[in-house]
Design a protein around this motif. Structure first.
Motif, PDB file in Angstrom:
ATOM      1  N   GLU A  12     -26.464  -1.290 -29.403  1.00  0.00           N
ATOM      2  CA  GLU A  12     -27.847  -1.528 -29.840  1.00  0.00           C
ATOM      3  C   GLU A  12     -27.920  -2.000 -31.287  1.00  0.00           C
ATOM      4  O   GLU A  12     -28.816  -2.768 -31.648  1.00  0.00           O
ATOM      5  CB  GLU A  12     -28.680  -0.253 -29.665  1.00  0.00           C
ATOM      6  N   HIS A  13     -27.003  -1.545 -32.143  1.00  0.00           N
ATOM      7  CA  HIS A  13     -27.031  -1.893 -33.563  1.00  0.00           C
ATOM      8  C   HIS A  13     -25.983  -2.948 -33.920  1.00  0.00           C
ATOM      9  O   HIS A  13     -25.612  -3.081 -35.095  1.00  0.00           O
ATOM     10  CB  HIS A  13     -26.827  -0.629 -34.404  1.00  0.00           C
ATOM     11  N   LEU A  14     -25.543  -3.713 -32.953  1.00  0.00           N
ATOM     12  CA  LEU A  14     -24.512  -4.724 -33.159  1.00  0.00           C
ATOM     13  C   LEU A  14     -24.969  -5.793 -34.142  1.00  0.00           C
ATOM     14  O   LEU A  14     -26.071  -6.329 -34.034  1.00  0.00           O
ATOM     15  CB  LEU A  14     -24.162  -5.360 -31.812  1.00  0.00           C
ATOM     16  N   SER A  15     -24.102  -6.111 -35.092  1.00  0.00           N
ATOM     17  CA  SER A  15     -24.415  -7.113 -36.112  1.00  0.00           C
ATOM     18  C   SER A  15     -23.985  -8.506 -35.669  1.00  0.00           C
ATOM     19  O   SER A  15     -23.233  -8.664 -34.704  1.00  0.00           O
ATOM     20  CB  SER A  15     -23.704  -6.770 -37.417  1.00  0.00           C
ATOM     21  N   GLN A  16     -24.441  -9.510 -36.426  1.00  0.00           N
ATOM     22  CA  GLN A  16     -24.034 -10.881 -36.144  1.00  0.00           C
ATOM     23  C   GLN A  16     -22.531 -11.043 -36.336  1.00  0.00           C
ATOM     24  O   GLN A  16     -21.873 -11.784 -35.596  1.00  0.00           O
ATOM     25  CB  GLN A  16     -24.780 -11.855 -37.054  1.00  0.00           C
ATOM     26  N   GLU A  17     -21.974 -10.317 -37.311  1.00  0.00           N
ATOM     27  CA  GLU A  17     -20.533 -10.377 -37.534  1.00  0.00           C
ATOM     28  C   GLU A  17     -19.784  -9.798 -36.331  1.00  0.00           C
ATOM     29  O   GLU A  17     -18.751 -10.334 -35.916  1.00  0.00           O
ATOM     30  CB  GLU A  17     -20.167  -9.596 -38.806  1.00  0.00           C
ATOM     31  N   GLY A  18     -20.311  -8.724 -35.783  1.00  0.00           N
ATOM     32  CA  GLY A  18     -19.704  -8.138 -34.595  1.00  0.00           C
ATOM     33  C   GLY A  18     -19.774  -9.074 -33.408  1.00  0.00           C
ATOM     34  O   GLY A  18     -18.816  -9.194 -32.633  1.00  0.00           O
ATOM     35  N   ILE A  19     -20.894  -9.745 -33.253  1.00  0.00           N
ATOM     36  CA  ILE A  19     -21.057 -10.702 -32.154  1.00  0.00           C
ATOM     37  C   ILE A  19     -20.041 -11.829 -32.274  1.00  0.00           C
ATOM     38  O   ILE A  19     -19.393 -12.213 -31.293  1.00  0.00           O
ATOM     39  CB  ILE A  19     -22.494 -11.256 -32.139  1.00  0.00           C
ATOM     40  N   ALA A  20     -19.889 -12.362 -33.489  1.00  0.00           N
ATOM     41  CA  ALA A  20     -18.948 -13.461 -33.706  1.00  0.00           C
ATOM     42  C   ALA A  20     -17.518 -13.015 -33.386  1.00  0.00           C
ATOM     43  O   ALA A  20     -16.742 -13.762 -32.775  1.00  0.00           O
ATOM     44  CB  ALA A  20     -19.046 -13.958 -35.146  1.00  0.00           C
ATOM     45  N   ALA A  21     -17.177 -11.798 -33.788  1.00  0.00           N
ATOM     46  CA  ALA A  21     -15.831 -11.288 -33.517  1.00  0.00           C
ATOM     47  C   ALA A  21     -15.606 -11.104 -32.027  1.00  0.00           C
ATOM     48  O   ALA A  21     -14.526 -11.420 -31.496  1.00  0.00           O
ATOM     49  CB  ALA A  21     -15.620  -9.974 -34.261  1.00  0.00           C
ATOM     50  N   MET A  22     -16.604 -10.601 -31.316  1.00  0.00           N
ATOM     51  CA  MET A  22     -16.490 -10.418 -29.871  1.00  0.00           C
ATOM     52  C   MET A  22     -16.353 -11.756 -29.162  1.00  0.00           C
ATOM     53  O   MET A  22     -15.548 -11.899 -28.235  1.00  0.00           O
ATOM     54  CB  MET A  22     -17.699  -9.640 -29.349  1.00  0.00           C
ATOM     55  N   ARG A  23     -17.129 -12.731 -29.593  1.00  0.00           N
ATOM     56  CA  ARG A  23     -17.027 -14.063 -28.984  1.00  0.00           C
ATOM     57  C   ARG A  23     -15.623 -14.619 -29.151  1.00  0.00           C
ATOM     58  O   ARG A  23     -15.022 -15.145 -28.207  1.00  0.00           O
ATOM     59  CB  ARG A  23     -18.054 -14.996 -29.626  1.00  0.00           C
ATOM     60  N   GLU A  24     -15.066 -14.497 -30.341  1.00  0.00           N
ATOM     61  CA  GLU A  24     -13.737 -15.036 -30.627  1.00  0.00           C
ATOM     62  C   GLU A  24     -12.674 -14.345 -29.790  1.00  0.00           C
ATOM     63  O   GLU A  24     -11.715 -14.974 -29.322  1.00  0.00           O
ATOM     64  CB  GLU A  24     -13.436 -14.867 -32.116  1.00  0.00           C
ATOM     65  N   ALA A  25     -12.839 -13.024 -29.578  1.00  0.00           N
ATOM     66  CA  ALA A  25     -11.839 -12.253 -28.847  1.00  0.00           C
ATOM     67  C   ALA A  25     -12.041 -12.275 -27.339  1.00  0.00           C
ATOM     68  O   ALA A  25     -11.164 -11.829 -26.594  1.00  0.00           O
ATOM     69  CB  ALA A  25     -11.856 -10.805 -29.335  1.00  0.00           C
ATOM     70  N   GLY A  26     -13.178 -12.777 -26.873  1.00  0.00           N
ATOM     71  CA  GLY A  26     -13.474 -12.745 -25.442  1.00  0.00           C
ATOM     72  C   GLY A  26     -13.858 -11.370 -24.951  1.00  0.00           C
ATOM     73  O   GLY A  26     -13.704 -11.048 -23.771  1.00  0.00           O
ATOM     74  N   THR A  27     -14.385 -10.550 -25.861  1.00  0.00           N
ATOM     75  CA  THR A  27     -14.771  -9.175 -25.533  1.00  0.00           C
ATOM     76  C   THR A  27     -16.139  -9.148 -24.871  1.00  0.00           C
ATOM     77  O   THR A  27     -17.074  -9.801 -25.327  1.00  0.00           O
ATOM     78  CB  THR A  27     -14.789  -8.318 -26.814  1.00  0.00           C
ATOM     79  N   VAL A  28     -16.268  -8.374 -23.800  1.00  0.00           N
ATOM     80  CA  VAL A  28     -17.519  -8.278 -23.050  1.00  0.00           C
ATOM     81  C   VAL A  28     -18.462  -7.278 -23.724  1.00  0.00           C
ATOM     82  O   VAL A  28     -18.038  -6.217 -24.187  1.00  0.00           O
ATOM     83  CB  VAL A  28     -17.255  -7.845 -21.595  1.00  0.00           C
ATOM     84  N   ALA A  29     -19.730  -7.619 -23.778  1.00  0.00           N
ATOM     85  CA  ALA A  29     -20.772  -6.693 -24.247  1.00  0.00           C
ATOM     86  C   ALA A  29     -21.307  -5.935 -23.038  1.00  0.00           C
ATOM     87  O   ALA A  29     -21.854  -6.545 -22.114  1.00  0.00           O
ATOM     88  CB  ALA A  29     -21.903  -7.461 -24.927  1.00  0.00           C
ATOM     89  N   VAL A  30     -21.136  -4.607 -23.026  1.00  0.00           N
ATOM     90  CA  VAL A  30     -21.611  -3.801 -21.900  1.00  0.00           C
ATOM     91  C   VAL A  30     -22.930  -3.129 -22.281  1.00  0.00           C
ATOM     92  O   VAL A  30     -22.986  -2.333 -23.226  1.00  0.00           O
ATOM     93  CB  VAL A  30     -20.574  -2.752 -21.479  1.00  0.00           C
ATOM     94  N   LEU A  31     -23.970  -3.455 -21.542  1.00  0.00           N
ATOM     95  CA  LEU A  31     -25.310  -2.924 -21.782  1.00  0.00           C
ATOM     96  C   LEU A  31     -25.530  -1.690 -20.926  1.00  0.00           C
ATOM     97  O   LEU A  31     -25.223  -1.698 -19.727  1.00  0.00           O
ATOM     98  CB  LEU A  31     -26.362  -3.988 -21.457  1.00  0.00           C
ATOM     99  N   LEU A  32     -26.086  -0.642 -21.532  1.00  0.00           N
ATOM    100  CA  LEU A  32     -26.258   0.639 -20.847  1.00  0.00           C
ATOM    101  C   LEU A  32     -27.718   1.078 -20.943  1.00  0.00           C
ATOM    102  O   LEU A  32     -28.073   1.979 -21.724  1.00  0.00           O
ATOM    103  CB  LEU A  32     -25.312   1.678 -21.454  1.00  0.00           C
ATOM    104  N   PRO A  33     -28.581   0.461 -20.141  1.00  0.00           N
ATOM    105  CA  PRO A  33     -30.019   0.752 -20.255  1.00  0.00           C
ATOM    106  C   PRO A  33     -30.388   2.167 -19.848  1.00  0.00           C
ATOM    107  O   PRO A  33     -31.438   2.667 -20.267  1.00  0.00           O
ATOM    108  CB  PRO A  33     -30.665  -0.288 -19.331  1.00  0.00           C
TER     109      PRO A  33
END
Length: 406
Positions: free
Chosen positions: A264-285
């Motif tokens: 929920e508190h993911l930063s733009q820097e975190g998003i960029a790092a995940m994109r580069e690594a191919g890491t999946v964002a898991v949403l837990l509603p």
């Protein structure tokens, strides 16, 4: 389950009368438990025309669902805490009354392996009846070698008994056990040097997770666990940025994490790092809903960056006692504003990737094990539209007709 899984009828044969999520008429050939051909009925090769028929009667077909983040094995339950919070009790008051994760740890330690298996089986059956064909099960309520082992052994047994793909995740760094109060560094040493190596030697660990948060473990402690996992060639994932931006997602991405979950508190820097690594964002509603959170995950930024988004139940006794992945898809759409195609991908294709199972789950393709669901639905949007009903017509899991009858 009333019958042993291996006694269930085989799905081998020609499956017709199906429609995919794009509304295209589809036929599927299953042989020896795997998909041998898929396409429009009119294009069926002659060699398959005489196979035993299975008529889907116009059913919608999707890949088997994947629940990629659960804490399914635990002792007891925490409904009393739910009632206490509704009556106005604070987190501290619940904890002083013996509640919180400590109560789940106590109940899990007190339960036998067979008791944990029986209670988790009942919960698992609810998910399987709704079309789940692969599931992650974390430890993290034992917080000692003996009891973490017990949880992971139960997870393995569940997969064997129910004919479902189970990925086990060691979450020894979930919380600080009572006997280590004030000594988190010492506990992390034990996780890294004793618990993880022993459980890995026993073949009980498919991935390693950490709860990186101000109420759990620091960034430095998280990295120590990741280094221990890397030394054993075990992939990592992370409970990241749920309550604050700790920088955990960027750290996890540096270690090639399969997924970062909650966020929920993911930063733009975190998003960029995940994109580069191919890491999946898991949403837990489910957890977002139960905790009455107001900080939405950065869906639009994840979408713009092309980070794959999975959706899961996060089934656990404290913050997400959810046993419906379809309900989570609905919540992901209504609360987080996912589109229907994103939600469907989130409980199939991207969820499989979050577990490292993208080669055998999440898509219908030749050569893959036969894991698919027939739905009594006319449109794919109904998968995320309905809640409170189970529109399953049949579930084919690991090449057998596990739910429904045709």
């Amino acid at each position: 389950m009333n019958k042993p899984f291996d006694s269930l009828p085989t799905a081998d044969g020609l499956w017709t009368g199906l429609r995919d999520t794009a509304g295209i008429a589809t036929a599927i050939v299953v042989a020896q438990g795997a998909i041998r051909w898929i396409g429009e009925r009119a294009a069926l090769p002659a060699e398959f025309a005489s196979l035993p028929p299975h008529d889907g009667c116009g059913a919608l077909v999707t890949p088997g669902l994947v629940d990629c983040h659960t804490h399914l094995v635990y002792g007891g339950q925490r409904a009393n805490e739910f009632a206490m919070r509704l009556a106005g009790a604070t987190y501290e008051e619940v904890a002083k009354a013996g509640g919180g994760i400590v109560s789940s740890v106590r109940a899990t330690r007190e339960a036998s392996e067979d008791e944990l298996f029986d209670s988790a089986s009942a919960r698992l059956q609810s998910l399987l009846a709704e079309g789940v064909c692969a599931i992650e099960i974390k430890s993290g309520y034992g917080l000692s070698l003996e009891h973490e082992r017990k949880q992971l052994r139960v997870a393995r047994r569940l997969g064997e008994a129910h004919g479902v793909t189970v990925r086990t995740t060691f979450l020894g760094a979930h919380a600080l056990p009572p006997e280590y109060a004030g000594r988190s560094s010492d506990y992390i040493d034990r996780v890294c040097n004793e618990m993880l190596p022993a459980l890995a030697r026993e073949g009980l660990v498919d991935a390693v997770d950490v709860f990186c948060e101000r109420i759990a473990f620091s960034l430095e402690e998280t990295e120590r666990v990741f280094k221990a996992a890397k030394a054993l060639n075990i992939p990592v994932k992370l409970h990241a940025e749920q309550l604050s931006d700790m920088g955990g997602a960027a750290l996890a991405a540096r270690y090639g994490a399969l997924s970062c979950d909650h966020i929920e508190h993911l930063s733009q820097e975190g998003i960029a790092a995940m994109r580069e690594a191919g890491t999946v964002a898991v949403l837990l509603p489910g957890a977002y809903y139960t905790l009455r959170d107001t900080k939405l995950p950065p869906i639009e930024a994840l979408r713009a960056a092309g980070v794959p988004m999975a959706v899961s139940t996060d089934h656990n006794p404290g913050t997400s006692p959810a046993l419906s992945l379809l309900l989570m898809a609905n919540m992901a759409c209504t609360l987080f504003r996912l589109t229907v195609p994103e939600a469907v991908d989130g409980i199939t294709r991207h969820a499989a990737r979050a577990l490292g199972l993208q080669d055998i789950h999440g898509e219908l393709a030749v050569g893959r094990p036969a894991n698919f669901v027939l739905w009594n639905l006319r449109d794919a949007a109904e998968l995320a539209y309905w809640f409170g009903q189970r529109p399953v017509r049949a579930v084919v899991r690991q090449g057998r007709i596990a739910e429904g009858s045709l």
